[in-house]
Structure formats: C-alpha cells, structure tokens
Design an enzyme around this catalytic site. Structure first.
Site, mmCIF file in Angstrom:
data_model
loop_
_atom_site.group_PDB
_atom_site.id
_atom_site.type_symbol
_atom_site.label_atom_id
_atom_site.label_comp_id
_atom_site.label_asym_id
_atom_site.label_seq_id
_atom_site.Cartn_x
_atom_site.Cartn_y
_atom_site.Cartn_z
ATOM 1 N N GLY A 123 24.307 2.929 -33.166
ATOM 2 C CA GLY A 123 23.959 4.185 -31.993
ATOM 3 C C GLY A 123 24.550 3.938 -30.473
ATOM 4 O O GLY A 123 24.922 4.802 -29.925
ATOM 5 N N ALA A 124 24.587 2.451 -30.402
ATOM 6 C CA ALA A 124 25.281 2.226 -29.024
ATOM 7 C C ALA A 124 26.551 2.834 -28.824
ATOM 8 O O ALA A 124 26.984 2.888 -27.679
ATOM 9 C CB ALA A 124 25.243 0.624 -28.830
ATOM 10 N N GLY A 134 0.896 -1.301 -0.009
ATOM 11 C CA GLY A 134 -0.061 -0.040 0.082
ATOM 12 C C GLY A 134 0.852 1.268 0.015
ATOM 13 O O GLY A 134 1.976 1.361 -0.621
ATOM 14 N N GLY A 135 0.448 2.105 1.000
ATOM 15 C CA GLY A 135 1.192 3.498 1.014
ATOM 16 C C GLY A 135 2.658 3.308 1.430
ATOM 17 O O GLY A 135 3.437 4.279 0.885
HETATM 18 C C1 HXC Z 1 -3.308 -1.101 11.777
HETATM 19 C C2 HXC Z 1 -2.381 -2.953 11.625
HETATM 20 C C3 HXC Z 1 -2.311 -2.851 10.114
HETATM 21 C C4 HXC Z 1 -2.592 -1.599 9.610
HETATM 22 C C5 HXC Z 1 -1.261 -4.403 10.548
HETATM 23 N N1 HXC Z 1 -1.650 -4.516 11.772
HETATM 24 N N2 HXC Z 1 -1.402 -3.870 9.524
HETATM 25 N N3 HXC Z 1 -2.813 -2.065 12.276
HETATM 26 N N4 HXC Z 1 -3.561 -0.831 10.375
HETATM 27 N N5 HXC Z 1 -2.541 -1.389 8.153
HETATM 28 C C6 HXC Z 1 -1.575 -4.962 13.157
HETATM 29 C C7 HXC Z 1 -2.738 -5.963 13.179
HETATM 30 O O1 HXC Z 1 -3.925 -5.859 13.680
HETATM 31 C C8 HXC Z 1 -1.948 -6.827 14.350
HETATM 32 O O2 HXC Z 1 -2.382 -6.343 15.350
HETATM 33 C C9 HXC Z 1 -0.458 -6.503 14.090
HETATM 34 O O3 HXC Z 1 -0.427 -5.211 13.352
HETATM 35 C C10 HXC Z 1 0.142 -7.770 13.165
HETATM 36 O O4 HXC Z 1 -0.510 -8.018 12.135
HETATM 37 P P1 HXC Z 1 -0.875 -9.501 11.715
HETATM 38 O O5 HXC Z 1 -2.195 -9.427 10.720
HETATM 39 O O6 HXC Z 1 -1.231 -10.163 13.034
HETATM 40 O O7 HXC Z 1 0.204 -9.837 10.985
HETATM 41 P P2 HXC Z 1 0.590 -11.003 9.784
HETATM 42 O O8 HXC Z 1 -0.165 -12.047 9.838
HETATM 43 O O9 HXC Z 1 2.141 -10.968 9.865
HETATM 44 O O10 HXC Z 1 0.292 -9.917 8.599
HETATM 45 C C11 HXC Z 1 1.024 -9.020 8.213
HETATM 46 C C12 HXC Z 1 0.141 -8.035 6.890
HETATM 47 C C13 HXC Z 1 -1.350 -7.935 7.870
HETATM 48 C C14 HXC Z 1 0.325 -8.910 5.852
HETATM 49 C C15 HXC Z 1 0.884 -6.657 6.838
HETATM 50 O O11 HXC Z 1 -1.328 -7.030 8.949
HETATM 51 C C16 HXC Z 1 -2.191 -7.009 6.509
HETATM 52 O O12 HXC Z 1 -2.591 -7.500 5.345
HETATM 53 N N6 HXC Z 1 -2.352 -5.883 7.122
HETATM 54 C C17 HXC Z 1 -3.007 -4.797 6.422
HETATM 55 C C18 HXC Z 1 -2.423 -4.387 5.321
HETATM 56 C C19 HXC Z 1 -2.981 -3.324 4.499
HETATM 57 O O13 HXC Z 1 -4.160 -3.585 3.793
HETATM 58 N N7 HXC Z 1 -2.762 -1.877 4.567
HETATM 59 C C20 HXC Z 1 -3.466 -0.824 4.291
HETATM 60 C C21 HXC Z 1 -2.848 -0.563 2.994
HETATM 61 S S1 HXC Z 1 -3.632 0.526 2.144
HETATM 62 P P3 HXC Z 1 -2.235 -7.128 16.668
HETATM 63 O O14 HXC Z 1 -2.659 -6.147 17.703
HETATM 64 O O15 HXC Z 1 -3.163 -8.143 16.741
HETATM 65 O O16 HXC Z 1 -0.933 -7.697 17.007
HETATM 66 C C22 HXC Z 1 -2.750 1.877 2.204
HETATM 67 C C23 HXC Z 1 -3.159 3.085 1.397
HETATM 68 C C24 HXC Z 1 -2.064 4.286 1.624
HETATM 69 O O17 HXC Z 1 -1.616 1.906 2.672
HETATM 70 C C25 HXC Z 1 -2.019 4.838 -0.007
HETATM 71 C C26 HXC Z 1 -1.084 6.252 0.167
HETATM 72 C C27 HXC Z 1 -0.625 6.500 -1.061
#
Ligand code: HXC
Length: 510
Positions: free
Chosen positions: A404-405, A169-170
């Site tokens: 050209g290279a 993502g971001g």
């Molecule tokens: C808040 C988050 C988080 C997020 C993970 N966590 N991602 N909290 N916001 N984006 C937290 C989880 O709730 C969890 O909390 C801890 O971090 C670990 O995550 P897990 O899922 O248990 O770990 P894992 O199984 O290893 O998976 C990691 C992961 C997954 C693949 C990164 O967490 C995931 O898919 N997260 C979301 C990714 C996502 O979609 N992000 C937004 C992208 S959009 P606890 O308390 O249980 O430990 C974006 C837009 C911006 O970024 C664009 C700007 C240009």
C-alpha cells in the site's frame, strides 16, 4: 509646535521602555531578547513599522487601573524580510508577563486582519503567561477572536509561531493552528496546563522542561517543527524559512536567482543505493544533491525520522521534498511518519508548492502498537493528502516501493504527474521472502526450491520494469540525472491546472 513633537517622542520612549529597565535586564539575564529586539532581528534593518504602541488595557479590577503600560504586552506591526512583506506580533514578557488582555488581543487581531487584506504571512513570537488573570472572560474572548482568525487564514496566508519563552494556557492554541511552530531550546516551553496543575490533578511531578520543553515537542509530540539554541539563531532561521514560502495561496512560489546548473550530472548518485537491498543509505544525500546549492530547510528533523520533509529549490523555485529515510526503521511508514508527511503535503498543496517525492519504503509498520494507535486512519491521512493534491507531483522511486505504501507515496494512480524510477527500484506487493513464503507455502523446508522460487520472484518483480511496462512509471532514469530530470518535469508542469469537484470541504480522516 516643538513641544508637541517632543511629547510624541516622550510617549514613544515610554512605550519602547516596556516594563522598565529592571525587567528588560531580567529578560536578558535569562538569555532572552526583548520583543522589540527580536523584531529588529527578524525584519530587514529599519523596515519594522509598529502599530498601536500607545494602546493600553481598560481593566479597572484588582488595582489594574493604576498600572497601565503603553503597548500592553505585545508589539505588533509589519516589515520586510529580504524585501517581502511580513506581519508580526511579539509578546513582551516585560509587560504583565506578556499576558493577553482584551486590548492586547485586539492588537493581534488587527495584524491578522491586515495580513489577510494584504495577503502576506503572519509570524507570532510567543513569550507570555497566558490569559491576563485580572481580566477574566474579556481575555478569554480575546483569545477566541485570535483563534477564529487563525482558522480563517489557514491555507490563505502562511502563519508561523515561534515560542521564545513560556507559552501556556490560551497561548498554545493559536500556535497549534498555525502552519509551523518553532522553539528556542532551554528558554521556551509549551503546555496546556503547567507543572503545578499537573501535580494537583494527576500527582505527576514534572518540570516545565520535561512537560513541554523543545526536546519534548521536537521529538515526542511532533508539535514543533524545529528548535534552535538561542533567539538570534532562531530568528535568522525564520528569515531563511520565509524566503521559501509564497506570500499567499495565489501568489505562486518565490523565485530566487540560482547559479546551480540543472544539467549538471551527479555521478555519485549512481552508487547511492547499496548492492545489498537490506543495507541502509542516507536519502538526505539525494535531497541535498537535487536541491539548488544543497540548500534544504528540513522540518521536524528530530521527529519521525523515517520520513524526511522540508523545503528546497529547484531552478530557483521552491519545492517541498518528501522522502522515505532508509536509515531509520528502513524507511517504513508508521503513525508519526504518516502524520508528519501528510501535514507537510497539505501545506505544500494549499500554497501551490510543487512536491518532489523520493520513495524507498518497505510498507506500513506492523504491530499492535500501531494498529491500536489507528495506523489505518493516520496512514489514510497521507494517502488522502497526496490524492487531493493538485500541485505538480514528481516522484522518483529509488529502491523499495512495496504494498500500500507504493500507492500512497505519490504514485501515478493517486495523482503523480511524472513518476520515475531508478534501475535499482523494486516495485511489488511485498519483498521476496514474504511473498515466497505465502505463495509457495508447500515448499517451505525445501531450501533449494525456496531459493529458486525467491530468485524467480526477484527477477520478475523486484525491478522497475513490470511497473514501467504498464506505464505506471514514465521512465527508468539514471540516478546521476535525477536533478535535471526532476527539474525538467517541474518546468513542464509549471502551468498545471487541476480542479476538484465543488464541495463545502472534504472529510479528511482526522
Ligand atoms: C497577569 C501575569 C500573568 C498573567 C505573569 N504575569 N502571568 N499577569 N496575568 N497570566 C505577571 C506576573 O504577575 C509578573 O508581574 C510578571 O508577569 C512576570 O511573571 P513572574 O511570575 O514573575 O515570572 P516567572 O517566574 O518567569 O514565571 C512566568 C510564568 C508565571 C511561568 C509564565 O508568571 C505564570 O505561571 N503565570 C501564570 C500562568 C497562567 O496560569 N496563566 C493563565 C493560563 S489560563 P510583575 O509585575 O511582578 O513583574 C489561560 C486560559 C485561556 O490562559 C484559555 C483560552 C482558551
């Protein structure tokens, strides 16, 4: 008083504990170090000065007001690498998955601003889940602030991104705008949208590794400049890379003591180029024999292997090497090789790093794949990058420099300062076979005549002397003397000053 001091220690200890012991253990179980462990390894022992360890998020949505962790998922600060100042931020996956909140972004922004004031490199260690979902637009705003600073700092201070866990993502766009991206194999991946979204939108089923693992980005996309087996090796290599880089665009290249004599002749180079012009040889042998102590930090080693790029030193000072690689596709320039070399040349030029170019190139790669993929525009990037470079450019043609290279590879005509050729150089519009088939088309079928014409063409054109007679080549040099001739040329060019006309910015064929 004692009580107050103890309170500080207590608060520090709480911040250092990040997301807690269980999450730290989970991090270790996955083969990953924590953010602070990584920074300890990256920086000189005991040199890391942390900022903002007490910063917490201000979100009150979705119960977030009940869970605040000091540091808020990123460890920021500065330290030294072999005595030179470096700013760093490291995402802490144990705290909210390292996700970016408004406060977290402000911590990174502070480091970026400080690095720009101090004119020192920034290195970011990524291991995170993207935008803090509970914060919504505040997180998106935070990303924007970071992105803008990446762009303002581009070409002023070196920026390095190291992907050591999830990066989605971001989180991907800041690395994409920095100078270098490195990854750790098996534990890191990088993509705009993850496997679940890919499945929903395109019905493709892929794993995170298949979509954006280190293998993908070092061989297919070219997004990553290199990958390493584990966190420790990766961070030690980042220290090595930093030793090659200037602190900023005005600082000049770092100078390290060298015990490698530049006058030493390397006789084995006299036989590097095989007698048969179609036989490959490894251009990296030349790079390693020209660089001080054979120390070469190669970039994008597994991507577009037909061109070799990376840093070395000559007489203790950093140079960028660009070399066609006859071992892969005969060293031809294609889309990927042109992009790879162009980006490297622009980095070197932005930071005042002299460029040493070794040429053995049969031309640009023909074919619909290449033409449909905009080879013209990508090849032009490399031509543009060299033509625009104002840093010292020293070029050595070892064998083929066709078409050209020839012009593109830092020839005299586009700004090469010192252009040498080995006696084995062949500088011409094209190879003998192609040339004879075009200019003596009427003789095709008469093998004797064609053989005579080919010999005539080879004798006249396939040597360095036609170019040397015109002054396009400054000298024809003995291969064994390459290191000393290049070193002397670089020493002579040390004070080079070249100004381009004022303009807002150029219009590189992107
Ligand atoms: C808040 C988050 C988080 C997020 C993970 N966590 N991602 N909290 N916001 N984006 C937290 C989880 O709730 C969890 O909390 C801890 O971090 C670990 O995550 P897990 O899922 O248990 O770990 P894992 O199984 O290893 O998976 C990691 C992961 C997954 C693949 C990164 O967490 C995931 O898919 N997260 C979301 C990714 C996502 O979609 N992000 C937004 C992208 S959009 P606890 O308390 O249980 O430990 C974006 C837009 C911006 O970024 C664009 C700007 C240009």
């Amino acid at each position: 008083m004692k009580h107050i001091l103890e309170k500080l220690e207590e608060r520090r200890a709480r911040a250092r504990a990040g997301g807690g012991q269980a999450r730290i253990e989970a991090q270790h179980k996955r083969g990953k170090l924590t953010a602070r462990e990584r920074l300890e390894l990256l920086m000189d022992k005991g040199s890391f000065e942390e900022f903002d360890m007490f910063v917490e998020h201000r979100s009150a949505d979705f119960g977030m007001e009940k869970s605040r962790i000091p540091g808020d998922g990123v460890v920021t600060g500065w330290g030294t690498v072999n005595g030179r100042t470096v700013f760093a931020f490291a995402k802490d996956f144990t705290v909210f998955g390292g996700s970016l909140s408004e406060a977290h972004a402000q911590k990174i922004v502070k480091i970026q601003d400080m690095a720009m004031k101090a004119r020192a490199p920034v290195i970011g260690l990524f291991d995170a889940g993207g935008a803090r979902i509970q914060e919504g637009v505040a997180a998106l705003g935070g990303y924007g602030e970071v992105f803008k600073r990446n762009v303002i700092a581009s070409g002023v201070i070196p920026q390095i991104s190291v992907i050591m866990g999830p990066c989605a993502g971001g989180d991907v766009y800041s690395p994409a705008m920095t100078d270098f991206v490195f990854m750790v194999r098996e534990t890191s991946y990088m993509f705009v949208t993850g496997p679940d979204v890919v499945k929903t939108v395109t019905n493709e089923v892929v794993t995170a590794e298949e979509l954006g693992g280190a293998a993908v980005h070092t061989t297919k996309s070219g997004i990553a400049d290199g990958s390493y087996d584990n966190d420790v090796e990766c961070l030690l290599q980042m220290r090595r890379l930093l030793d090659f880089l200037p602190a900023n665009n005005e600082a000049g290249v770092p100078e390290w003591p060298s015990h490698d004599d530049i006058e030493q002749e390397e006789k084995s180079l006299d036989t590097l180029v095989p007698d048969n012009p179609n036989k490959p040889y490894d251009i990296k042998e030349l790079v390693l024999k020209v660089a001080d102590e054979g120390d070469f930090f190669e970039l994008q080693e597994a991507f577009a292997k037909n061109v070799v790029t990376g840093f070395g030193r000559i007489a203790g000072r950093t140079v960028g090497f660009v070399a066609n690689q006859p071992m892969v596709l005969a060293g031809v320039l294609d889309i990927d090789a042109s992009r790879k070399a162009a980006r490297f040349v622009r980095f070197c030029d932005a930071f005042g790093i002299p460029i040493v170019t070794f040429v053995d190139v049969p031309g640009f790669l023909p074919g619909t794949n290449q033409e449909y993929g905009a080879l013209i525009a990508h090849g032009a990037k490399l031509l543009f990058a060299y033509s625009q470079a104002t840093v010292p450019l020293v070029t050595v043609i070892t064998r083929k420099a066709f078409g050209g290279a020839y012009d593109v590879m830092a020839s005299k005509h586009i700004g090469g300062d010192v252009n040498y050729a080995w006696p084995t150089a062949q500088i011409a519009v094209m190879g003998a076979k192609g040339a004879v088939e075009i200019i003596f088309r009427a003789d095709i079928g008469d093998t004797k005549k064609i053989a005579a014409r080919t010999k005539e063409y080879e004798d006249r054109f396939l040597s360095p002397f036609v170019a040397a007679e015109r002054g396009y080549i400054d000298d024809v040099i003995m291969p064994r003397s390459t290191r000393s001739r290049v070193a002397k040329a670089l020493a002579m060019l040390r004070g080079k000053r070249l100004e381009l006309p004022p303009r807002k910015h150029d219009n590189l064929p992107l």
